[in-house]
Write an enzyme that holds these catalytic residues in place. Sequence first.
Site, PDB file in Angstrom:
ATOM      1  N   LYS A  78      18.205 169.858  30.775  1.00  0.00           N
ATOM      2  CA  LYS A  78      18.227 168.783  29.785  1.00  0.00           C
ATOM      3  C   LYS A  78      16.893 168.772  29.048  1.00  0.00           C
ATOM      4  CE  LYS A  78      19.152 163.776  29.473  1.00  0.00           C
ATOM      5  NZ  LYS A  78      19.466 162.559  30.262  1.00  0.00           N
ATOM      6  N   SER A 153      23.526 160.029  28.882  1.00  0.00           N
ATOM      7  CA  SER A 153      22.763 160.771  27.897  1.00  0.00           C
ATOM      8  C   SER A 153      22.711 162.275  28.163  1.00  0.00           C
ATOM      9  CB  SER A 153      21.324 160.235  27.851  1.00  0.00           C
ATOM     10  OG  SER A 153      20.686 160.458  29.100  1.00  0.00           O
ATOM     11  N   SER A 177      23.448 158.437  33.434  1.00  0.00           N
ATOM     12  CA  SER A 177      23.398 159.553  32.482  1.00  0.00           C
ATOM     13  C   SER A 177      23.725 160.917  33.054  1.00  0.00           C
ATOM     14  CB  SER A 177      22.025 159.606  31.806  1.00  0.00           C
ATOM     15  OG  SER A 177      21.911 158.555  30.875  1.00  0.00           O
TER      16      SER A 177
END
Lengths: 485, 477
Positions: A78, A153, A177
């Site tokens: 990420k 997210s 997330s």
Amino acid sequence: MELNRLTIHELQERLRDGTITSVEITESVYRRIASVEDRVHAYITLTQEAATEQARAADRRIQEGAGGALTGIPIALKDVLSTQGVRTTCGSRTLENFIPPYDATVVKKLKDAGAVFVGKTNMDEFAMGSSTETSRFGITKNPWDLERIPGGSSGGSAAAVAADECIASLGTDTGGSIRQPAALCGVVGLKPTYGRVSRFGLVAFASSLDQIGPITKDVEDCAIMMNAICGHDPQDSTSVPTEVPDYRTCLSRDIEGWTIGIPKEYFVEGVDPEIRASIDTAIKTLEGLGARCLDISLPHTEYCIATYYIIAPSEASSNLARYDGVRYGFRAPDGENLLDMYKKTRSSGFGAEVKRRIMIGTYSLSSGYYDAYYKKASQVRALIRDDFDRAFTKCDVILTPATPTPAFRIGEKMDDPLQMYLYDIFTLSANLAGVPGISVPCGYTKGGLPLGVQFMAGHFQEEKLLQIASAYEKNSDKEKRTPDL
Amino acid sequence: MTYETVIGLEVHAQLLTKTKIFCGCSTRFGQEPNSNTCPICLGMPGTLPVLNKKVVEYAMRMAHATHCRINRTSTWARKNYFYPDLPKGYQITQFDHPLAEAGYVDIETGGVKKRIGITRIHMEEDAGKSIHDDLSGSSYVDLNRAAVPLIEIVSEPDMRAPEEAAQYLRRLHEILVYLEICDGNMEEGSFRCDANISLRPEGQEAFGIRSELKNMNSFNNVQHALEYEILRQRAILERGDQVVQETRLWDASQGLTHSMRGKEEAHDYRYFPEPDLVPIVISDAWEEEIRAALPELPMEKRARFINKYGIPPYDAGVLTASRALADYYEEVVRLCERPKIASNWVMGDLLAYLNEAKLEIGESPVLPAALAQLIGIIGDGTISGKIAKEVFEGMWQSGKQPKEIVEEKGLVQITDTGELEKIVEGVLDAHQKQLEQYRAGKDQLFGFFVGQTMKATGGKANPEIVNELLKKKLSMS
């Protein structure tokens, strides 16, 4: 054979017996990226050149008989995890060109394990969002339905795994997330106990809630990733010096005699009927394995969203103060003086959702409001944690839906922040309480969208999560599908 | 109307740790700008602070030395404000649970003793430095000082006069330096002070409206700024106006304070608990370890010097001004066993020479053993006190032992009565006129004869014997 479709443990076996190489796996991953990425858009940055080098090094290591469970495995990160020499944007204009001179501790650990880094995945700006729509770098699509969001997210990390654009990935979870996008993309996602994984190098959103965790194709891969990333780090004072077990050993154990807590507050109006049905089936499967279900109560559940949306923005307002255009990152070019430079930089460097949360947080911490908001929220947070501590004296794990509905359509909630916030209703309590949670696929809607079931356990009881998730995964009669891209 | 002044002080002391409070960077002063920095003290994304344990130990030393209660658990907080030399946009400090509370320091002004309360001592990180170039209109940021450890020592509003404030500051400064936790350099900013001052009508309990004074970088500046502020506030009150609550800067060159920012412009620092650091937990054992290792403090040392060596309080005060000076003195006394004479020499000639040469006591070319030997040969009559001054000068310049110098220069005192008697007789013969006047009753001339005798011997005559001989000779008629 398409190597990119396989799991870590399947690939590892073949790497060890010499039938494939890491270079071949890496090539197959990038072939897949070349064919689907323009539709999925899981990545912000791809690092193919470095990845090829890493794959070659991994192959040499394997040939020498060295290397471990992750050597030669292509992994996506990420874009909130710092990578030395590779830009780390956090999905924001603010850090559009920021290249960290250091690796996050988890990145270092994966590097040492011989992993191959595919690239940096898309995310909501500074991890603030539930759909990956607030990214500065475009929207990631759900590989199961390109008109829908992948969740957020860590939407890029989940979509990349679901679309076989990597073998596994790391996400971060501040209010769901990891678990929420994993559920929406039909993959496994685990948020470890707060303090289990070092946060050093994770660009902070809300420091007391953030945790890094794996997103994988199956539970065994999840355990392999956990083995690599967990443990105390002297560079993170909040990482806990408790011993890390071998998470793979619990996978084969049964759950006979376990008590599964079913919190009544999580089974209310508003949960999609198809999700309700799939959860009921999952419960039956688990009961079939010898587990007993127990109705429990987490009485402060109704305050979770309010509490979360005070504490997380408060910490964020302070964590994001450093993006002032003085030392690094984006600086508006036309500032007339210091204050004007600050204002212009932050006004145009951050997107709407980030600014909204900075304002909420600044307000909550302001003199005269602190007691009514931040302080009160901290007190309620302690009560929420107590709820969990009490519940885990009665049950081994807690089972809930991972999300209230399947993946929604792109744009559906962007104009209604409150609806977006409510979407994390089942996941953010684990962050407030600091307990670990895992989301495991549990079937599909009639329309073919994946669904997830969430398990939560007491602090540092990730083994229980992996054990029950593995038992469920093996015994679920749900057929294994792949998205049709 | 008469007004009473109320003063409280906030002192920031930079701690002498080798590395910064939350990273491994050096704290050394005067390095190339931004060379003592790393991603952590630059506040780069994703970095985290890790507490330097030495900082807690140093702060605990100060807490003990000022009789504070050390909290078993204390916590960190963030103080949020934007400034270019504050890399993270917040300062990590302690807020509602400081390291130590409720201590005191004793002071004495004009012979009156007074106890000044200490509200709290807490740890925090320093900010960097902004340098403004008026010519180019540019500002530069040097982050070498960012995250250098500080302790803030907050006093109670117990001081009633600028002299008390200055005295309190001197005591704090002295303790910090004694503890070897702060170099005390006010010009380099290692020891900084802000003052809160207000006036209230005599007899009134409620505090008046205060102003906060900044930018006073010497003890004298603090005193002058407070004196000025008393005049300014009194004038306002006597006009019947109200003092405005504000922060004011002391301008030493003009000798006045001017407004920096008012109450409305005061920052809202939005303090909240620092989530990146765990609470500081101090065990009994750790506290005891620190307490046991504490050196003797200036006040205790002063009292001991007065009692043990029988020297006047003034001497004790001068000799304990620094640990090194006190140690020097004690070493001299140990070797010569003449505390008062040793005190005279250390406070007198030695300090005068050191001041003149701008040397620290540790740099003195005259070592304690040599000074002790000098005091010894004065005591046993080998040389006179007057000659000793000359010998000391020789020691200072050559680094030689006093006995060596005395021998080389032939400065041994003449104590042979027969020899001196001849010299005295010679002096009297040579000054018949004065002798007559003396005998006629001009007693003061006795000193003249002593002087002439000393002169005739090049200062080497034993003055007591000379006195005796002269008395004997002059009384014979």
